[in-house]
Scaffold this motif. Structure first.
Motif, PDB file in Angstrom:
ATOM      1  N   PRO B  19      -0.459   0.965  -1.161  1.00  0.00           N
ATOM      2  CA  PRO B  19       0.069  -0.350  -1.555  1.00  0.00           C
ATOM      3  C   PRO B  19      -1.070  -1.337  -1.803  1.00  0.00           C
ATOM      4  O   PRO B  19      -2.061  -1.334  -1.082  1.00  0.00           O
ATOM      5  N   HIS B  20      -0.907  -2.154  -2.818  1.00  0.00           N
ATOM      6  CA  HIS B  20      -1.947  -3.150  -3.119  1.00  0.00           C
ATOM      7  C   HIS B  20      -1.560  -4.545  -2.680  1.00  0.00           C
ATOM      8  O   HIS B  20      -2.399  -5.394  -2.452  1.00  0.00           O
ATOM      9  N   HIS B  21      -0.247  -4.746  -2.598  1.00  0.00           N
ATOM     10  CA  HIS B  21       0.253  -6.058  -2.213  1.00  0.00           C
ATOM     11  C   HIS B  21       1.234  -5.844  -1.071  1.00  0.00           C
ATOM     12  O   HIS B  21       1.894  -4.813  -0.996  1.00  0.00           O
ATOM     13  N   ILE B  22       1.341  -6.831  -0.226  1.00  0.00           N
ATOM     14  CA  ILE B  22       2.239  -6.705   0.928  1.00  0.00           C
ATOM     15  C   ILE B  22       3.674  -6.396   0.480  1.00  0.00           C
ATOM     16  O   ILE B  22       4.419  -5.700   1.173  1.00  0.00           O
ATOM     17  N   ASP B  23       4.039  -6.858  -0.708  1.00  0.00           N
ATOM     18  CA  ASP B  23       5.378  -6.586  -1.227  1.00  0.00           C
ATOM     19  C   ASP B  23       5.563  -5.121  -1.622  1.00  0.00           C
ATOM     20  O   ASP B  23       6.694  -4.680  -1.822  1.00  0.00           O
ATOM     21  N   TYR B  25       4.871  -2.715   0.299  1.00  0.00           N
ATOM     22  CA  TYR B  25       5.275  -2.008   1.510  1.00  0.00           C
ATOM     23  C   TYR B  25       6.795  -2.044   1.647  1.00  0.00           C
ATOM     24  O   TYR B  25       7.418  -3.055   1.312  1.00  0.00           O
TER      25      TYR B  25
END
Lengths: 181, 109, 399
Positions: B19-23, B25
């Motif tokens: 994942p690159h952004h918390i969203d 996840y």
């Protein structure tokens, strides 16, 4: 400070080697050492990472080792990017491998091979190469004396096993010194 | 690594996507079922080899395998080497001694 | 001071605790294994088996039973020990309150480990920090020598008549529990001199029958809780006394509830708990070498909280950072909350900033700590600096 990383598979004694090195430095050479494994599911065959930090003064840093002076590999099937990365410039990779085996290591990495498996089968009757590779590391690097390492082995195993391991350690040590001449 | 994973009853190995952004996840530690990112083959130092002549299809190995890596293949027990971790329980349990544990050959993993 | 040359061992944090428990002559051990504490329990059972530790080793089926058995043993006047971590520690939670409320001076080693979910065997401080209100004295050690020394000291503190409160000795999971380092093992005679035999009036005794662990109505409960509060405050001078006594006998001093490292005239001080203090030390030395006035405050005890000592140590400083290997979701780290509260009474209190990280076993590198110090030094000129932030996130977040 010297930092050593050990690669092995569960059951091959990778962490024991890390610990013996630390013990040799701390108990028999008045240095300070930390030996610790990297953690993951524990079972035979799984890759195991061990680390040894050695310094003349007290080591308070418990963060992960990032750049090593030496990387010792007990099982050549483990040689991959995660093995040759994280070595300091001028650092050394030491692999238990025969001269003929194919190791996909980039050319800019200093690599030394030693066939510890054959030696272990001869001296111990099984392919446990940790003490042999410890001997190779010490001959190459001089970070701890051979005698101190032997005393650490003596302290860590029952007599008969210790004697066999001391023999193989010394043998690997001598063979490496000769190879380097 | 040779992919033995052609049997449709086995989950596909989904390549891991960092994942690159918390969203990126999922909400909490959960994911769609049958999502595995690696097989167990890398863990093996010995692999079981079933002697099909001796195998009587009693299915004891199939029942006991902790990783469900043995499947029924036309009335013969067959091993899915993508998921076999080489624990040797099958070899130990086989009443016909039809399973041998052979040293893993890294080229065949 | 005795000659220590043959007493040097190369052991892990867990093994150091086991040695200390033997030296302290614990009489009853009841513990359930859980990673990363298992080695303590294994070594202790080996010691009981080989006769080097004359103790009753109770095999219990869970942590809840472990603490219950420990309470029972303590209630008949035995010096007891238990150990746990994470899920296990939380499983014994109601027993922790029982032990402290009942004034049973049990000593427990906790291997600080993350709490599920997600499931993790790796270290952070969420388990023990979530139990600050359980009435236990809590100390956080940095290395294996301190782990050994504090486990012995813990009995002295716990059993002091004016304290009579159980003590939790916290070791960072894996980083300390599983790391091997040189440790001096004191001699048995020396520890016998240091640690008096366990004597308490608070026990079941056929010659002097007592009722233990009774209920209270609203008419009396508060008074017992006040008593506990006072006992915990009494622990503050007891901790200092025991530290001095240990130092004069064994030559190792830990400075009591906090340790100030290069806080003299520091512009920025970082507050840390546990083994990360060791990594922070190196960074402070490096910063000082380059002319930056950085300091480190190693918090040793979280309960009793070193209110006065902290105020004194931090009052001259303008910027204080607090590392938290825990997070009270929706608010801030627990160490931060505690530090802030005690600084509040200062007329001109420092600006404080919270750095939450190292969760679930995430490594805290020297680089991470340098980055934190960088932010703190910059905060002097930036009034809008973020007060609470997570560090070393591996993905982008909404800012």
């Amino acid at each position: 400070m010297i930092e050593v990383r050990w690669h092995g598979r569960g059951g091959q004694g990778g962490f024991t080697a890390a610990r013996l090195l630390g013990m040799a430095a701390a108990l028999f050479e008045n240095k300070y050492a930390l030996s610790f494994p990297a953690f993951g599911p524990e079972r035979r065959g799984a890759p195991v990472l061990g680390f040894t930090r050695i310094d003349d003064q007290k080591i308070t840093d418990r963060s992960e080792v990032e750049q090593c002076d030496y990387v010792v590999v007990l099982d050549d099937t483990l040689v991959a990017a995660n093995v040759w990365q994280g070595i300091k410039p001028g650092g050394q990779l030491i692999v238990n491998a025969s001269d003929s085996s194919d190791l996909p290591v980039p050319t800019d990495i200093n690599i030394m091979r030693f066939d510890a498996t054959s030696l272990a089968l001869e001296f111990l009757g099984q392919a446990i190469t940790n003490t042999a590779m410890l001997g190779v590391l010490l001959a190459h690097s001089g970070i701890v004396g051979c005698e101190s390492a032997c005393r650490a082995v003596e302290m860590s195993m029952p007599v008969k096993l210790a004697n066999k391991n001391i023999s193989i350690l010394k043998q690997a040590f001598q063979m490496t010194l000769e190879k380097m001449r | 690594m040779t992919n033995y994973n052609t049997n449709p009853i086995y989950p596909a190995i989904t390549p891991f996507q960092q994942p690159h952004h918390i969203d990126d996840y999922p909400t909490g530690p959960g994911c769609p079922s049958a999502q595995l990112v690696e097989g167990h083959a890398g863990w093996r130092t010995f692999r079981p080899i079933i002697n099909q002549e001796k195998c009587t299809a009693c299915w004891l190995c199939y029942l006991l395998c902790p990783d469900a890596a043995i499947f029924k293949n036309n009335n013969k027990a067959t091993i899915n080497y993508s998921f076999c971790k080489g624990c040797g329980v099958c070899a130990k349990a086989c009443p016909m001694n039809a399973i041998d544990m052979a040293k893993e050959n890294e080229n065949e993993r | 001071m005795s000659d220590n040359s043959d007493r040097r061992r190369f052991i892990s944090g867990n093994e150091a605790v086991a040695l200390a428990v033997r030296l302290a002559r614990a009489q009853v051990i009841s513990a359930y294994p859980i990673t990363p504490q298992t080695i303590v329990v294994e070594r202790l059972s080996e010691m009981v088996e080989d006769g080097s530790l004359k103790a009753e080793f109770m095999h219990v089926e869970s942590e809840h039973s472990a603490i219950s058995a420990a309470i029972g043993a303590s209630a008949i006047g035995a010096r007891t020990f238990t150990a746990s971590s994470s899920q296990g520690l939380l499983y014994m939670t109601e027993g922790l309150h029982y032990a402290s409320g009942g004034r049973f001076p049990i000593v427990m080693m906790n291997a600080c480990r993350s709490v599920a979910l997600p499931w993790s065997i790796f270290g952070d401080q969420r388990d023990s920090l979530s139990l600050l209100d359980s009435g236990w004295i809590q100390v956080y050690v940095e290395d294996a020598q301190e782990a050994l020394d504090m486990t012995i000291q813990a009995y002295h503190i716990a059993e002091s008549p004016e304290v009579l409160t159980p003590v939790m000795v916290n070791l960072d999971g894996f980083i300390l529990t599983h790391t091997y380092e040189p440790v001096y093992e004191p001699r048995q005679e020396e520890v016998d001199t240091f640690l008096p035999l366990f004597k308490t009036p608070n026990k079941m005794d056929l010659d002097h029958p007592r009722s233990l662990g009774f209920s209270t109505s609203p008419g009396d409960n508060q008074e017992f809780k006040y008593q506990q509060h006072q006992a915990m405050l009494n622990a503050i001078p007891a901790i200092e006394t025991v530290d001095n006594k240990y130092a004069s006998q064994f030559g190792r001093r830990y400075h009591g509830l906090i340790e100030e490292y290069r806080c003299q005239e520091a512009d920025v001080i970082l507050v840390t708990l546990g083994s990360v203090s060791g990594t922070a030390r190196m960074v402070v030395d490096n910063l000082r070498k380059h002319g930056q006035k950085a300091g480190l405050l190693k918090l040793r005890f979280m309960r009793p909280f070193p209110e006065e000592a902290l105020r004194k140590a931090l009052s001259h400083c303008r910027i204080v950072g607090v590392v938290d290997k825990d997070i009270s979701f929706g608010y801030e780290g627990t160490v931060f909350t505690n530090v802030n509260s005690c600084l509040q009474t200062l007329p001109d209190s420092p600006k404080t900033f919270n750095f939450v990280g190292g969760l679930g076993g995430r490594n805290i590198s020297k680089g991470d700590i340098e980055t934190i110090f960088g932010l703190l030094f910059a905060a002097a000129d930036k009034p809008s600096s973020k007060r609470v932030q997570f560090f070393n996130m591996r993905c982008q977040i909404h800012e």
